[in-house]
Motif scaffolding. Structure first.
Motif, PDB file in Angstrom:
ATOM      1  N   GLU A 115       0.831  -1.209   0.000  1.00 46.27           N
ATOM      2  CA  GLU A 115       0.000   0.000   0.000  1.00 46.27           C
ATOM      3  C   GLU A 115       0.858   1.249   0.000  1.00 46.27           C
ATOM      4  OE1 GLU A 115      -3.137   0.136   2.893  1.00 46.27           O
ATOM      5  OE2 GLU A 115      -3.400  -2.047   2.844  1.00 46.27           O
ATOM      6  N   ILE A 116       1.952   1.257   0.774  1.00 45.11           N
ATOM      7  CA  ILE A 116       2.849   2.419   0.797  1.00 45.11           C
ATOM      8  C   ILE A 116       3.446   2.652  -0.584  1.00 45.11           C
ATOM      9  CG2 ILE A 116       5.045   3.268   1.724  1.00 45.11           C
ATOM     10  CD1 ILE A 116       4.321   1.880   4.362  1.00 45.11           C
ATOM     11  N   ALA A 117       3.897   1.578  -1.238  1.00 44.90           N
ATOM     12  CA  ALA A 117       4.502   1.718  -2.567  1.00 44.90           C
ATOM     13  C   ALA A 117       3.479   2.238  -3.577  1.00 44.90           C
ATOM     14  CB  ALA A 117       5.065   0.372  -3.019  1.00 44.90           C
ATOM     15  N   ALA A 118       2.205   1.788  -3.466  1.00 49.64           N
ATOM     16  CA  ALA A 118       1.173   2.232  -4.410  1.00 49.64           C
ATOM     17  C   ALA A 118       0.876   3.727  -4.242  1.00 49.64           C
ATOM     18  CB  ALA A 118      -0.089   1.405  -4.199  1.00 49.64           C
ATOM     19  N   LEU A 119       0.817   4.208  -2.958  1.00 52.91           N
ATOM     20  CA  LEU A 119       0.551   5.628  -2.731  1.00 52.91           C
ATOM     21  C   LEU A 119       1.715   6.496  -3.173  1.00 52.91           C
ATOM     22  CD1 LEU A 119      -1.310   5.600   0.717  1.00 52.91           C
ATOM     23  CD2 LEU A 119      -2.245   6.259  -1.503  1.00 52.91           C
ATOM     24  N   ARG A 120       2.931   6.009  -2.936  1.00 55.24           N
ATOM     25  CA  ARG A 120       4.100   6.807  -3.343  1.00 55.24           C
ATOM     26  C   ARG A 120       4.201   6.896  -4.871  1.00 55.24           C
ATOM     27  NH1 ARG A 120       8.615   4.582   0.997  1.00 55.24           N
ATOM     28  NH2 ARG A 120       8.029   6.014   2.711  1.00 55.24           N
ATOM     29  N   ARG A 125      -0.639  13.337  -6.025  1.00 55.07           N
ATOM     30  CA  ARG A 125      -1.256  12.893  -4.791  1.00 55.07           C
ATOM     31  C   ARG A 125      -2.051  14.033  -4.189  1.00 55.07           C
ATOM     32  NH1 ARG A 125       3.844  10.360  -3.355  1.00 55.07           N
ATOM     33  NH2 ARG A 125       4.212  12.100  -1.913  1.00 55.07           N
ATOM     34  N   THR A 126      -3.193  13.725  -3.659  1.00 55.07           N
ATOM     35  CA  THR A 126      -4.031  14.715  -2.970  1.00 55.07           C
ATOM     36  C   THR A 126      -3.596  14.801  -1.518  1.00 55.07           C
ATOM     37  OG1 THR A 126      -5.649  13.049  -2.322  1.00 55.07           O
ATOM     38  CG2 THR A 126      -5.957  14.076  -4.491  1.00 55.07           C
ATOM     39  N   PRO A 127      -4.041  15.851  -0.794  1.00 51.03           N
ATOM     40  CA  PRO A 127      -3.717  15.947   0.650  1.00 51.03           C
ATOM     41  C   PRO A 127      -4.210  14.715   1.413  1.00 51.03           C
ATOM     42  CG  PRO A 127      -4.522  18.056  -0.148  1.00 51.03           C
ATOM     43  CD  PRO A 127      -4.696  17.098  -1.275  1.00 51.03           C
ATOM     44  N   GLU A 128      -5.371  14.166   0.994  1.00 49.55           N
ATOM     45  CA  GLU A 128      -5.861  12.948   1.665  1.00 49.55           C
ATOM     46  C   GLU A 128      -4.897  11.775   1.437  1.00 49.55           C
ATOM     47  OE1 GLU A 128      -9.095  15.719   1.032  1.00 49.55           O
ATOM     48  OE2 GLU A 128      -7.655  14.811  -0.352  1.00 49.55           O
ATOM     49  N   ASP A 129      -4.314  11.718   0.226  1.00 51.63           N
ATOM     50  CA  ASP A 129      -3.342  10.655  -0.041  1.00 51.63           C
ATOM     51  C   ASP A 129      -2.104  10.803   0.823  1.00 51.63           C
ATOM     52  OD1 ASP A 129      -4.065  10.645  -3.618  1.00 51.63           O
ATOM     53  OD2 ASP A 129      -4.980   9.514  -1.957  1.00 51.63           O
ATOM     54  N   ASP A 130      -1.676  12.060   1.023  1.00 50.22           N
ATOM     55  CA  ASP A 130      -0.485  12.271   1.860  1.00 50.22           C
ATOM     56  C   ASP A 130      -0.757  11.873   3.297  1.00 50.22           C
ATOM     57  OD1 ASP A 130       0.990  13.194  -0.264  1.00 50.22           O
ATOM     58  OD2 ASP A 130       0.427  15.304   0.053  1.00 50.22           O
ATOM     59  N   GLU A 131      -1.977  12.174   3.788  1.00 50.86           N
ATOM     60  CA  GLU A 131      -2.317  11.784   5.160  1.00 50.86           C
ATOM     61  C   GLU A 131      -2.369  10.251   5.286  1.00 50.86           C
ATOM     62  OE1 GLU A 131      -5.956  13.621   6.311  1.00 50.86           O
ATOM     63  OE2 GLU A 131      -5.168  15.677   6.183  1.00 50.86           O
ATOM     64  N   ALA A 132      -2.963   9.622   4.272  1.00 51.58           N
ATOM     65  CA  ALA A 132      -3.036   8.152   4.302  1.00 51.58           C
ATOM     66  C   ALA A 132      -1.648   7.534   4.240  1.00 51.58           C
ATOM     67  CB  ALA A 132      -3.888   7.647   3.148  1.00 51.58           C
ATOM     68  N   LEU A 133      -0.746   8.120   3.417  1.00 53.44           N
ATOM     69  CA  LEU A 133       0.609   7.612   3.309  1.00 53.44           C
ATOM     70  C   LEU A 133       1.350   7.754   4.633  1.00 53.44           C
ATOM     71  CD1 LEU A 133       2.937   6.477   1.622  1.00 53.44           C
ATOM     72  CD2 LEU A 133       3.476   8.833   0.902  1.00 53.44           C
ATOM     73  N   GLU A 134       1.165   8.896   5.269  1.00 49.39           N
ATOM     74  CA  GLU A 134       1.831   9.119   6.561  1.00 49.39           C
ATOM     75  C   GLU A 134       1.330   8.113   7.605  1.00 49.39           C
ATOM     76  OE1 GLU A 134       2.475  12.755   9.795  1.00 49.39           O
ATOM     77  OE2 GLU A 134       1.458  13.143   7.883  1.00 49.39           O
ATOM     78  N   ALA A 135       0.007   7.865   7.579  1.00 50.34           N
ATOM     79  CA  ALA A 135      -0.557   6.904   8.537  1.00 50.34           C
ATOM     80  C   ALA A 135      -0.036   5.485   8.257  1.00 50.34           C
ATOM     81  CB  ALA A 135      -2.080   6.931   8.463  1.00 50.34           C
ATOM     82  N   LEU A 136       0.076   5.131   6.957  1.00 52.28           N
ATOM     83  CA  LEU A 136       0.579   3.805   6.600  1.00 52.28           C
ATOM     84  C   LEU A 136       2.034   3.626   7.007  1.00 52.28           C
ATOM     85  CD1 LEU A 136      -1.030   3.204   3.085  1.00 52.28           C
ATOM     86  CD2 LEU A 136      -1.409   1.855   5.149  1.00 52.28           C
ATOM     87  N   VAL A 137       2.841   4.672   6.798  1.00 51.57           N
ATOM     88  CA  VAL A 137       4.256   4.584   7.189  1.00 51.57           C
ATOM     89  C   VAL A 137       4.378   4.397   8.695  1.00 51.57           C
ATOM     90  CG1 VAL A 137       6.419   5.872   7.324  1.00 51.57           C
ATOM     91  CG2 VAL A 137       5.106   5.878   5.196  1.00 51.57           C
ATOM     92  N   ALA A 138       3.547   5.168   9.446  1.00 51.97           N
ATOM     93  CA  ALA A 138       3.573   5.030  10.913  1.00 51.97           C
ATOM     94  C   ALA A 138       3.129   3.629  11.324  1.00 51.97           C
ATOM     95  CB  ALA A 138       2.669   6.087  11.543  1.00 51.97           C
ATOM     96  N   ARG A 139       2.115   3.096  10.608  1.00 50.59           N
ATOM     97  CA  ARG A 139       1.625   1.746  10.899  1.00 50.59           C
ATOM     98  C   ARG A 139       2.704   0.695  10.617  1.00 50.59           C
ATOM     99  NH1 ARG A 139      -1.140  -1.997  13.625  1.00 50.59           N
ATOM    100  NH2 ARG A 139      -1.931  -3.659  12.299  1.00 50.59           N
ATOM    101  N   PHE A 140       3.411   0.887   9.489  1.00 47.16           N
ATOM    102  CA  PHE A 140       4.452  -0.068   9.138  1.00 47.16           C
ATOM    103  C   PHE A 140       5.587  -0.050  10.150  1.00 47.16           C
ATOM    104  CE2 PHE A 140       6.716  -2.851   6.376  1.00 47.16           C
ATOM    105  CZ  PHE A 140       8.040  -2.515   6.498  1.00 47.16           C
ATOM    106  N   LYS A 141       5.954   1.172  10.621  1.00 46.55           N
ATOM    107  CA  LYS A 141       7.016   1.266  11.626  1.00 46.55           C
ATOM    108  C   LYS A 141       6.596   0.585  12.923  1.00 46.55           C
ATOM    109  CE  LYS A 141       9.194   5.519   9.925  1.00 46.55           C
ATOM    110  NZ  LYS A 141       9.516   6.937  10.229  1.00 46.55           N
TER     111      LYS A 141
END
Length: 437
Positions: free
Chosen positions: A193-198, A203-219
């Protein structure tokens, strides 16, 4: 309930599994035949030595389909032919009119037989396969120093060699599930999912928020995977063993050999060959079996192994002395309630006429009641074998013993006429499943 077993194993490349099994079966049978044949030809001192085995190639070659040397439809024109062209039909040669020389010449090439050497250990394993002392039943604790390790559950500590992998992995899986350790599927899905968003553009602001949440989730998943080990020391389980005193069967074999003057050197050779096989068999198959050697003429005495096989003592014949000596030794050293008692006797059947009743009484009242198994082998001079081949032409001792053997499962009798008979008789006497005489 009917159970059907289906073998779905794949055949090896270019091979048929049934044919491979057939090859192994034929090879084993051929090796066994070679070993049995060699025992007839070997000298007394060579019985337990290594053996060169030859297997004929035609016995073990895998069957395969090939074109027949003659017959069939063929389209072929040989170089230098001036008479025929492609498509001509030729008459079939009459029977016997073909070129016999095409089958091969004496100077042609071939394959040698397959030869290899069996070690002494392998040779004896094959030689004594499916043989055993019958009715080895009586057991008793010999002493406290006889111990064996037995499985006694599992423990959380132990030697690495005793690690139980299946139980350890089961404990590890249960712990990882209960503590919520992320598995590889979860982490791979988050990475995808992170690779698909990147890769998404723009990217929209919603995509950036989702990407940030996914990165935090992955960490978080990665950190939890690092904190919760895949295999922890608390998961380890080891097979536990306890040392327990082991009841061990105690057995003794009495070897009774006639060395009187009526026994020719050829007869003694047959008797010694039988007892040598018995000696090697017991030492090979059993850890603790006592051997008692008794030689007799008109008197009997217990001797050591060297004297038993090599002494040149001779004299008259009184068979009952050997049985009486065996009875004396049993009473002194081998109580029948604690020992498995076996006996093997070899004689030419000659006995002092007035000794028959004493011999039968000792056999019926003292020897057979305490014996698990008694084997009598009567040997004959190979030069006189044809005279005694008939079952009607037997010695007086054989007739006496035959009257006792009737109806007794622990008494067996066989006759030996030549070296070639010794091993087949030995196998019949000590086979795991004995056939009636």
């Amino acid at each position: 309930m009917v159970m059907n077993v289906i073998d779905r194993r794949l055949n090896p490349n270019g091979k048929s599994l049934p044919n491979r099994q057939r090859f192994i079966r034929l090879a084993k049978e051929t090796i066994k035949e070679s070993v049995v044949r060699s025992i007839r030809e070997r000298g007394l001192g060579e019985v337990g030595q290594k053996q060169v085995v030859t297997i004929p190639m035609k016995r073990i070659a895998e069957p395969r389909l090939r074109h027949a040397a003659q017959g069939g439809d063929r389209d072929q024109v040989f170089p230098g032919n001036k008479e025929f062209v492609a498509g001509d039909l030729l008459p079939k040669p009459k029977a016997g009119a073909g070129d016999k020389g095409s089958r091969g010449a004496p100077e042609g090439e071939g394959e040698d037989d397959f030869r290899f050497t069996l070690t002494a250990e392998e040779y004896l394993d094959i030689l004594f396969d499916e043989l055993e002392l019958p009715d080895l039943a009586k057991t008793q604790l010999k002493d406290a120093s006889t111990w064996r390790n037995f499985r006694a559950g599992h423990s959380t500590s132990g030697s690495p060699s005793n690690l139980n992998l299946a139980r350890t992995m089961r404990k590890s899986l249960a712990r990882r599930i209960s503590l919520g350790r992320p598995n590889t599927v979860e982490r791979a899905a988050a990475e995808a999912e992170i690779a698909a968003l990147r890769a998404k553009s723009p990217r929209t602001p919603e995509d950036d928020e989702a990407l940030e949440a996914l990165v935090a989730r992955f960490k978080e998943l990665d950190a939890r995977a690092r904190r919760i080990a895949y295999i922890d020391p608390v998961d380890l389980r080891f097979n536990r063993f306890e040392r327990i005193p082991q009841p061990s069967a105690k057995a003794v074999m009495f070897c009774l050999m006639d060395v009187s003057g009526s026994m020719t050197e050829d007869m003694k050779e047959l008797a010694k060959r039988f007892f040598l096989l018995l000696h090697i068999f017991l030492n090979r198959k059993y850890e603790h079996v006592d051997l008692v050697f008794i030689r007799h003429t008109s008197e009997a005495s217990e001797v050591d192994e060297e004297t038993f096989f090599n002494s040149r003592e001779t004299g008259g014949t009184v068979v009952s002395t050997a049985l009486a000596e065996m009875r004396r030794i049993v009473e002194q050293r081998y109580p029948s309630d604690a020992w498995n008692i076996y006996a093997a006797q070899a004689s030419d059947g000659d006995n002092y006429s007035s000794d028959s009743q004493a011999c039968l009484r000792l056999l019926q009242e003292d020897v057979l009641p305490v014996c698990q198994y008694f084997a009598y082998v009567e040997v004959y001079d190979p030069r006189q074998a044809e005279i005694f081949l008939s079952s009607l032409n037997v010695s007086d001792l054989w007739k006496d013993y035959e009257s006792v053997a009737a109806g007794r499962a622990n008494f067996a009798m066989k006759r030996v006429f030549s070296k070639a008979d010794v091993f087949p008789v030995f196998r019949q006497l000590f086979a795991s499943v004995r056939k009636a005489a």
